[in-house]
Design an enzyme around this catalytic site. Structure first.
Site, PDB file in Angstrom:
ATOM      1  N   GLU A 208       0.820  -1.217   0.000  1.00 58.55           N
ATOM      2  CA  GLU A 208       0.000   0.000   0.000  1.00 58.55           C
ATOM      3  C   GLU A 208       0.851   1.264   0.000  1.00 58.55           C
ATOM      4  O   GLU A 208       0.357   2.357   0.261  1.00 58.55           O
ATOM      5  CB  GLU A 208      -0.962  -0.026   1.181  1.00 58.55           C
ATOM      6  CG  GLU A 208      -1.969  -1.171   1.049  1.00 58.55           C
ATOM      7  CD  GLU A 208      -2.902  -1.327   2.234  1.00 58.55           C
ATOM      8  OE1 GLU A 208      -2.673  -0.683   3.281  1.00 58.55           O
ATOM      9  OE2 GLU A 208      -3.863  -2.104   2.114  1.00 58.55           O
ATOM     10  N   GLU A 286      -7.857  -0.202  14.027  1.00 53.80           N
ATOM     11  CA  GLU A 286      -8.624  -1.216  13.291  1.00 53.80           C
ATOM     12  C   GLU A 286      -8.135  -2.606  13.695  1.00 53.80           C
ATOM     13  O   GLU A 286      -6.927  -2.814  13.851  1.00 53.80           O
ATOM     14  CB  GLU A 286      -8.404  -0.969  11.790  1.00 53.80           C
ATOM     15  CG  GLU A 286      -9.085  -1.946  10.860  1.00 53.80           C
ATOM     16  CD  GLU A 286      -8.684  -1.658   9.394  1.00 53.80           C
ATOM     17  OE1 GLU A 286      -8.389  -0.484   9.064  1.00 53.80           O
ATOM     18  OE2 GLU A 286      -8.650  -2.606   8.607  1.00 53.80           O
ATOM     19  N   ASP A 311     -12.650  -4.710  10.670  1.00 49.12           N
ATOM     20  CA  ASP A 311     -12.426  -5.096   9.270  1.00 49.12           C
ATOM     21  C   ASP A 311     -12.638  -6.608   9.156  1.00 49.12           C
ATOM     22  O   ASP A 311     -13.717  -7.065   8.779  1.00 49.12           O
ATOM     23  CB  ASP A 311     -11.015  -4.673   8.855  1.00 49.12           C
ATOM     24  CG  ASP A 311     -10.620  -5.171   7.467  1.00 49.12           C
ATOM     25  OD1 ASP A 311     -11.490  -5.617   6.710  1.00 49.12           O
ATOM     26  OD2 ASP A 311      -9.413  -5.117   7.117  1.00 49.12           O
ATOM     27  N   LYS A 336     -15.586  -2.388   2.588  1.00 49.36           N
ATOM     28  CA  LYS A 336     -14.948  -2.895   1.367  1.00 49.36           C
ATOM     29  C   LYS A 336     -16.011  -3.676   0.609  1.00 49.36           C
ATOM     30  O   LYS A 336     -16.462  -4.727   1.081  1.00 49.36           O
ATOM     31  CB  LYS A 336     -13.808  -3.848   1.731  1.00 49.36           C
ATOM     32  CG  LYS A 336     -12.619  -3.217   2.475  1.00 49.36           C
ATOM     33  CD  LYS A 336     -11.724  -4.317   3.042  1.00 49.36           C
ATOM     34  CE  LYS A 336     -10.368  -3.799   3.474  1.00 49.36           C
ATOM     35  NZ  LYS A 336      -9.592  -4.832   4.214  1.00 49.36           N
ATOM     36  N   ARG A 365      -8.315  -2.177  -1.063  1.00 46.60           N
ATOM     37  CA  ARG A 365      -7.737  -3.469  -0.734  1.00 46.60           C
ATOM     38  C   ARG A 365      -6.232  -3.344  -0.961  1.00 46.60           C
ATOM     39  O   ARG A 365      -5.763  -2.430  -1.634  1.00 46.60           O
ATOM     40  CB  ARG A 365      -8.282  -4.595  -1.628  1.00 46.60           C
ATOM     41  CG  ARG A 365      -9.775  -4.851  -1.561  1.00 46.60           C
ATOM     42  CD  ARG A 365     -10.319  -5.055  -0.176  1.00 46.60           C
ATOM     43  NE  ARG A 365      -9.721  -6.097   0.623  1.00 46.60           N
ATOM     44  CZ  ARG A 365     -10.342  -7.186   1.086  1.00 46.60           C
ATOM     45  NH1 ARG A 365     -11.608  -7.382   0.792  1.00 46.60           N
ATOM     46  NH2 ARG A 365      -9.734  -8.068   1.861  1.00 46.60           N
ATOM     47  N   SER A 366      -5.472  -4.297  -0.424  1.00 42.26           N
ATOM     48  CA  SER A 366      -4.022  -4.206  -0.634  1.00 42.26           C
ATOM     49  C   SER A 366      -3.666  -4.474  -2.103  1.00 42.26           C
ATOM     50  O   SER A 366      -2.691  -3.943  -2.617  1.00 42.26           O
ATOM     51  CB  SER A 366      -3.286  -5.150   0.300  1.00 42.26           C
ATOM     52  OG  SER A 366      -3.798  -6.452   0.193  1.00 42.26           O
ATOM     53  N   LYS A 387      -9.415   5.094   3.676  1.00 47.30           N
ATOM     54  CA  LYS A 387      -8.078   4.521   3.842  1.00 47.30           C
ATOM     55  C   LYS A 387      -7.657   4.040   2.471  1.00 47.30           C
ATOM     56  O   LYS A 387      -8.257   3.123   1.915  1.00 47.30           O
ATOM     57  CB  LYS A 387      -8.187   3.358   4.830  1.00 47.30           C
ATOM     58  CG  LYS A 387      -6.879   2.705   5.166  1.00 47.30           C
ATOM     59  CD  LYS A 387      -7.061   1.667   6.253  1.00 47.30           C
ATOM     60  CE  LYS A 387      -7.426   0.329   5.659  1.00 47.30           C
ATOM     61  NZ  LYS A 387      -6.960  -0.826   6.479  1.00 47.30           N
TER      62      LYS A 387
HETATM   63  P1  PGA Z   1      -6.380  -6.619   2.501  1.00 48.03           P
HETATM   64  O1  PGA Z   1      -6.019  -5.840   3.834  1.00 48.03           O
HETATM   65  O2  PGA Z   1      -5.097  -7.286   2.153  1.00 48.03           O
HETATM   66  O3  PGA Z   1      -7.405  -7.608   2.968  1.00 48.03           O
HETATM   67  O4  PGA Z   1      -6.895  -5.689   1.481  1.00 48.03           O
HETATM   68  C1  PGA Z   1      -6.070  -4.513   4.066  1.00 48.03           C
HETATM   69  C2  PGA Z   1      -6.627  -4.315   5.450  1.00 48.03           C
HETATM   70  O5  PGA Z   1      -6.451  -5.184   6.328  1.00 48.03           O
HETATM   71  O6  PGA Z   1      -7.279  -3.311   5.688  1.00 48.03           O
HETATM   72 ZN    ZN Z   2      -7.615  -4.219   7.964  1.00 40.61          ZN
END
Ligand code: PGA
Ligand code: ZN
Length: 432
Positions: A208, A286, A311, A336, A365-366, A387
């Site tokens: 990220e 979070e 999350d 998300k 998302r990442s 975010k």
């Molecule tokens: P993700 O994680 O890899 O599931 O997108 C990002 C997060 O934990 O907020």
């Molecule tokens: Zn998260």
């Protein structure tokens, strides 16, 4: 047939920011417009997320999404031809319950369904000739505070840092534009500080865009951030937030958290967090505990006095959020769309959150693409907080750059959420 009826739907396999394949969907309408959406992909995922369909086998080391693409082209697309593209709720319900029908969208794949769902919203906005955020909410006007990930670890990078994300939160900025300027000035100072102490490998960045210094434990990243903020000439304008993603350093077998060589029980973790919040101006945390620790979330929400975001805990699922609301677990929802699989269900989750005094933080998302749809979504929801990573990689800057355009379009009718990021206050009407 109305002019906004769906003419055809076309999906294809594209590449995300980590080089994995993902789904892109085009929805074409009879009046000649097209709505396109890309599907992002998590790595630090929650157990209860909707199912992402992957091909398996040799191709792309199993990560291919051709089955999901085929499900759009051969099953979903043909079934929605001729339907009115503005009937988002009806279309989402049809896809989720009639075409798929499984609990977790495992039959057609949440990555297939969410791609169509989001592309439908884009096509509808385009058919009506208005920006997406306005199509979703005519009263959209709150510009979000960005929670900007400048130091990272966990599953989203190659360092040993357990905590996944450390954010700066420019509460004292007067606009997104101002917040971004502050963030960049701070990030440049941070880079120098990390280079000086740890050398070049420390300023490689994670998924990220945050730096990946060789740190461990809770405090050092915050100490560096505070120093960078000071050197950039800021102070009280900037607060901090964390995404601990604690599920991913929690050991199921021992029931303990592994942090900087220690094994910590739930109460030890909570005590560490309390001390941290006492020493740093942290406004949001979070997933501080693992995804099934409802009781620990309740305790932290009651005792820490800050925003506690779920999350992996809530996975944008109205059912899990409802449970959290009943128990008092957390006071904000991480939002998300692909965790639940349709725009309608995600909007329902946001509604439920707002009605119960919960905040809503719209999130990347990442694994992302250049598609900035979450920027329209956060303004549509008047959510007040987003975010979306460090403003240094294309798939992250696309979101910030879209917010700058929306901020400009909203002009004097827009309001930066600032210190009210959890419960943004409406903008009093002004004479133009
Ligand atoms: P993700 O994680 O890899 O599931 O997108 C990002 C997060 O934990 O907020
Ligand atoms: Zn998260």
């Amino acid at each position: 047939m109305t002019t906004a009826s769906i003419k055809y739907v076309k999906a294809r396999e594209i590449i995300d920011s980590r080089g994995y394949p993902t789904v892109q969907v085009d929805v074409h309408t009879e009046n000649g417009v097209m709505g396109r959406a890309d599907v992002p992909c998590g790595r630090s995922t929650g157990t209860h997320e909707a199912t992402e369909l992957r091909d398996g086998g040799e191709r792309y080391a199993g990560w291919g999404v051709l089955r999901a693409v085929d499900n759009v082209n051969d099953v979903i697309g043909p079934a929605i031809i001729g339907k009115d593209v503005t009937k988002q709720r009806e279309l989402d319900q049809f896809m989720a319950y009639e075409l798929d029908g499984s609990e977790n969208k495992s039959r057609l794949g949440a990555n297939a369904i969410v791609g169509v769902s989001l592309a439908i919203s884009r096509a509808a906005a385009a058919a009506l000739g208005i920006p997406l955020y306005k199509y979703i909410n005519a009263n959209a006007h709150v510009l979000p505070v960005p929670m900007i990930n400048l130091i990272g670890g966990g599953k989203l990078g190659s360092s040993d840092l357990e905590i996944q994300e450390y954010h700066i939160v420019p509460l004292g900025a007067n606009s997104v534009r101002h917040a971004l300027q502050m963030a960049t000035e701070i990030n440049l100072r941070l880079r120098d500080l990390l280079l000086k102490k740890y050398g070049k490998p420390a300023v490689n960045v994670g998924d990220e865009g945050g730096f990946m210094p060789p740190m461990k434990g809770l405090r050092e990243p915050l100490e560096f951030l505070v120093k960078a903020v000071e050197q950039a000439g800021y102070g009280r304008e900037i607060a901090y937030s964390l995404d601990c993603a604690a599920t991913h350093f929690y050991d199921q077998e021992t029931g303990k958290y592994r942090l900087a060589g220690e094994e910590l029980a739930q109460q030890d973790m909570i005590a560490r967090y309390k001390a941290l919040v006492k020493d740093f101006p942290i406004v949001s945390m979070e997933d501080p505990l693992h995804e099934e620790d409802w009781e620990g979330f309740c305790q932290m929400t009651a005792e820490l006095g800050i925003q506690i975001v779920g999350d992996d805990l809530f996975v944008t699922n109205p059912k899990r959020l409802k449970k959290g609301i009943e128990l008092g677990a957390g006071n904000a929802l991480l939002w998300k769309v692909n965790q639940i699989g349709t725009l309608t269900e995600a909007l329902d989750a946001a509604d439920l959150a707002f009605r119960n005094g919960y905040g809503v933080q719209v999130s990347e998302r990442s694994g992302e693409t250049e598609d900035p749809i979450i920027s329209d979504m956060v303004v549509a929801l008047n959510a007040g907080q987003i975010k979306t990573g460090a403003p240094v990689r294309g798939e992250r800057t696309s979101k910030y750059n879209r917010l700058l355009v929306i901020e400009e379009e909203r002009g004097r009718q827009g309001r930066y959420a600032g210190r009210n990021f959890r419960q943004p206050i409406g903008q009093p009407l002004v004479v133009q």
